[in-house]
Structure formats: structure tokens, C-alpha cells
Scaffold this active site. Structure first.
Site, PDB file in Angstrom:
ATOM      1  N   GLN A  61      -4.671  -1.463   9.484  1.00  0.00           N
ATOM      2  CA  GLN A  61      -4.504  -2.775   8.851  1.00  0.00           C
ATOM      3  C   GLN A  61      -5.112  -3.863   9.750  1.00  0.00           C
ATOM      4  O   GLN A  61      -4.799  -3.952  10.924  1.00  0.00           O
ATOM      5  CB  GLN A  61      -3.006  -3.052   8.609  1.00  0.00           C
ATOM      6  CG  GLN A  61      -2.729  -4.357   7.892  1.00  0.00           C
ATOM      7  CD  GLN A  61      -3.286  -4.385   6.470  1.00  0.00           C
ATOM      8  OE1 GLN A  61      -3.166  -3.430   5.720  1.00  0.00           O
ATOM      9  NE2 GLN A  61      -3.914  -5.502   6.098  1.00  0.00           N
TER      10      GLN A  61
ATOM     11  N   LYS B 289       0.847  -1.207   0.000  1.00  0.00           N
ATOM     12  CA  LYS B 289       0.000   0.000   0.000  1.00  0.00           C
ATOM     13  C   LYS B 289       0.878   1.251   0.000  1.00  0.00           C
ATOM     14  O   LYS B 289       0.607   2.212  -0.720  1.00  0.00           O
ATOM     15  CB  LYS B 289      -0.925  -0.014   1.231  1.00  0.00           C
ATOM     16  CG  LYS B 289      -2.053  -1.033   1.085  1.00  0.00           C
ATOM     17  CD  LYS B 289      -2.811  -1.285   2.378  1.00  0.00           C
ATOM     18  CE  LYS B 289      -3.809  -2.430   2.158  1.00  0.00           C
ATOM     19  NZ  LYS B 289      -4.481  -2.859   3.375  1.00  0.00           N
TER      20      LYS B 289
ATOM     21  N   ASP C  97     -11.029   3.038   4.195  1.00  0.00           N
ATOM     22  CA  ASP C  97     -11.458   1.641   4.021  1.00  0.00           C
ATOM     23  C   ASP C  97     -12.981   1.521   3.980  1.00  0.00           C
ATOM     24  O   ASP C  97     -13.505   0.459   3.631  1.00  0.00           O
ATOM     25  CB  ASP C  97     -10.924   0.780   5.176  1.00  0.00           C
ATOM     26  CG  ASP C  97      -9.737  -0.084   4.760  1.00  0.00           C
ATOM     27  OD1 ASP C  97      -9.571  -0.300   3.540  1.00  0.00           O
ATOM     28  OD2 ASP C  97      -8.989  -0.541   5.648  1.00  0.00           O
TER      29      ASP C  97
END
Ligand code: NDP
Length: 301
Positions: A98, A54, A121
Site C-alpha cells: 500500500q 481491499k 499492482d
């Protein structure tokens, strides 16, 4: 039947990233430098790889990345403090936590602590609720990527019967919401569904997000269906470790109009949409700040 179309996720991701690059350049010209903070708690090897990818991708498209690695004994309060400081920092536009987190951390509390504006997200309940209301919100990256691939492969999705196999919060449920927004007729299957194979065989579009290697074979598919395989499963194949999807690709291929491979299908789209969400968040925050300063200092006409 015509030769099936192999849906190329790498090519699609690269065109999404090209657009992101152009959007970053135009934000730079307005003095906005999009920045993404990535938080990793602990040392899970797969998570380390995901975070590295990422960050690399962010740098490639001109997004500034800030990496926060916390030890695995970090407690929920310490994590919440970091999230609060990132929420308060106007130079940070996206905050990504994460997953999975170590078991002792309250995952829901941590996800809810991320400001909805920076929730790239799309897991905050405000964004989840907004998505189900059909509002333009930061939507989860994997299903957004699947929708993009579907639109490319099928064109108009209106009226198509889509079957989503899996009802997780990160893939299945938001996927169903996005397909409804695209005017599909949506059926969601899960582990308690009765005769899922017969239900799936009625679908024009199949999205497999189960986490079971090669579970969906030709018997599940209507001839001419379009299949998006979200699954990423590592299997041991004659002593060789490799990745396969939730769809039995070789069995499905002769029956479908189009299908994503694994790897090279949905996977690259997830990161591409993370970058896209970060740029959207940066744009939205700059607009909100502009409106606020106009409201505080109205121009005198
Ligand atoms: P989860 O384990 O959270 O959810 C799996 C879902 O599948 C559940 O809803 C479960 O039902 C359902 N299910 C399990 N067995 C069956 C069955 N026999 N018949 C019908 N439904 C079943 O997984 P995720 O949604 O997180 O991930 C799914 C897959 O996608 C995984 O392989 C994962 O690695 C991959 N993935 C890939 C990404 C990418 O970037 N390409 C990103 C995210 C995930 P129930 O709710 O009843 O338990």
C-alpha cells in the site's frame, strides 16, 4: 445531442467481480486457493481505509487475504525481508504494497523487490516494460478499469483520439500504453504542456488524472467527447467535506456523449481489477508450476 450516458462504475465493477468469483470457483476446483497479501507500513488513515476495503472485497469474492501491518519505523531492509518471504511462499499469489510509504523507505526498491508474477499492482519494471511492449502482463488496476469502462461506453476504440491528462507512473503513463494497445491515437498532457485546453478539445476520449478539483470544464471538451474522470479530490463545499473529480461534472455534462461520476465511476473499478489481477496471478503461477513439474518429471510415453 442525445442525452449523455452516465457511466456506472459500480455496476461495471460488480460484473467484473462476478467474473472473478466464477474464476475463483474454477481455481478452487483445481485445488488452487488464490491468496493476496497486503502490506501496510505505518498508520496513514486513508491507507487504512483502502486496505480494509481491499481485504473486504477479497473475502467477498473468495480470495484469501493476509494482512501485514508494519509499524511506521520499519526500515527498508525489514520490508524487503517480508516481501522476500511472501515471494517464496507458494500459497501467496499476489503481493500488494500500500502506497504511500513512510518517507524513509526506499519505495522503488520495495516495489522492485516484489516478484513480477505476484505484482498485482503492475508497478514492477518488468510489468511496466511488458505493458509498453504490448505483452499480456499484470497491468496497473486503475487504468485497466478505465479501459474497461471506455470499451463499454464506446465499443471499438480503434482510431479514436484519446487525450490523457497526467503522466504519473500509476495512472497517466500506463493509461496511455493501454490506449495505444487498443489502437487509439494518444496525446499525453502534463504540467508543462503548452495550451493543454486546445489540445484536449481535439479529443474523442478524455482521461483526466491530474489531482486538481474540477479543473476540466466544458471549455476543454469537444462536443460528444467521452470523459473518464480518475480524480478523487476532497474539497470543502460550504462547510461540507465532499469528493469531487478533476472534471467539473455540471459544466461538462451538457457537452459530452458519456462521462463517469465521482464518486461511483473509476473508484470501484480499481479494486475490482486488483481482484482480477490476483486471480490472473494465481492462474499464471499454477500454469508455470505445472509446466515446471512436467519438465522435471516428463511423462514416459
Ligand atoms: P500525480 O500527482 O502523481 O500526477 C498528476 C499529473 O497531473 C502529473 O503528471 C502532473 O504533471 C499533471 N498535472 C498537474 N497539473 C496539471 C495541469 N495544470 N495541466 C496538466 N497536467 C497537470 O497524481 P496521480 O496520477 O497519482 O492521481 C491523479 C488523480 O487520480 C488524483 O486525484 C488521485 O487521487 C486520483 N486517483 C484515483 C484513483 C482511483 O482509484 N480512482 C487511483 C489513483 C489516483 P507533471 O508530471 O508535469 O507534474
Amino acid at each position: 445531442m442525445n442525452t449523455p450516458l452516465l457511466i456506472d462504475g459500480k455496476a461495471a465493477a460488480s460484473s467484473v467481480l462476478q467474473q472473478v468469483r466464477e474464476d475463483v470457483t474454477s481455481l478452487y476446483k483445481q485445488g488452487i486457493h488464490p491468496a493476496l497479501a497486503v502490506i501496510l507500513v505505518g498508520s496513514d488513515p486513508a491507507s487504512q481505509v483502502y486496505v480494509r476495503n481491499k481485504i473486504l472485497r477479497a473475502e467477498e469474492v473468495g480470495i484469501r487475504s493476509l494482512e501485514h501491518r508494519l509499524p511506521s519505523d520499519t526500515d527498508t531492509d525489514q520490508l524487503l525481508q517480508l516481501i522476500a518471504s511472501l515471494n517464496a511462499d507458494d500459497s501467496v499469489h499476489g503481493v500488494l504494497l500500500q502506497l504511500p510509504l513512510p518517507a524513509h523507505i526506499d519505495e522503488l526498491r520495495a516495489l522492485q523487490a516484489i516478484s513480477p508474477d505476484k505484482d498485482v499492482d503492475g508497478f514492477h519494471s518488468e510489468n511496466v516494460g511488458g505493458l509498453s511492449q504490448g505483452r499480456a502482463v499484470l497491468a496497473p488496476c486503475t487504468p485497466s478499469g478505465c479501459l474497461y469502462l471506455l470499451k463499454q461506453a464506446c465499443g471499438d476504440l480503434r482510431g479514436k483520439h484519446a487525450v490523457v491528462i497526467g503522466r504519473s507512473n500509476i495512472v497517466g503513463k500506463p493509461m496511455a500504453a493501454l490506449l495505444l494497445q487498443a489502437d487509439c491515437t494518444v496525446t499525453v498532457l502534463h504540467s508543462r504542456s503548452k495550451d493543454p485546453q486546445a489540445l484536449c478539445r481535439q479529443a474523442d476520449i478524455v482521461i483526466a488524472a491530474v489531482g486538481r478539483p474540477r479543473m476540466i470544464d466544458a471549455r476543454w471538451l469537444k462536443p460528444g467527447a467521452v470523459v473518464i474522470d480518475v480524480g478523487i479530490n476532497r474539497i470543502d463545499d460550504d462547510g461540507r467535506s465532499r469528493l469531487v473529480g478533476d472534471v467539473d461534472f455540471d459544466s461538462a455534462l451538457p457537452h459530452v456523449a458519456a462521462i463517469t461520476p465521482v464518486p461511483g465511476g473509476v473508484g470501484p473499478m480499481t479494486i475490482a481489477f486488483l481482484m482480477k489481477n490476483t486471480v490472473t496471478a494465481a492462474h499464471n503461477q499454477s500454469q508455470a508450476q505445472r509446466s515446471l513439474s512436467e519438465a522435471v518429471c516428463p511423462s514416459i510415453s
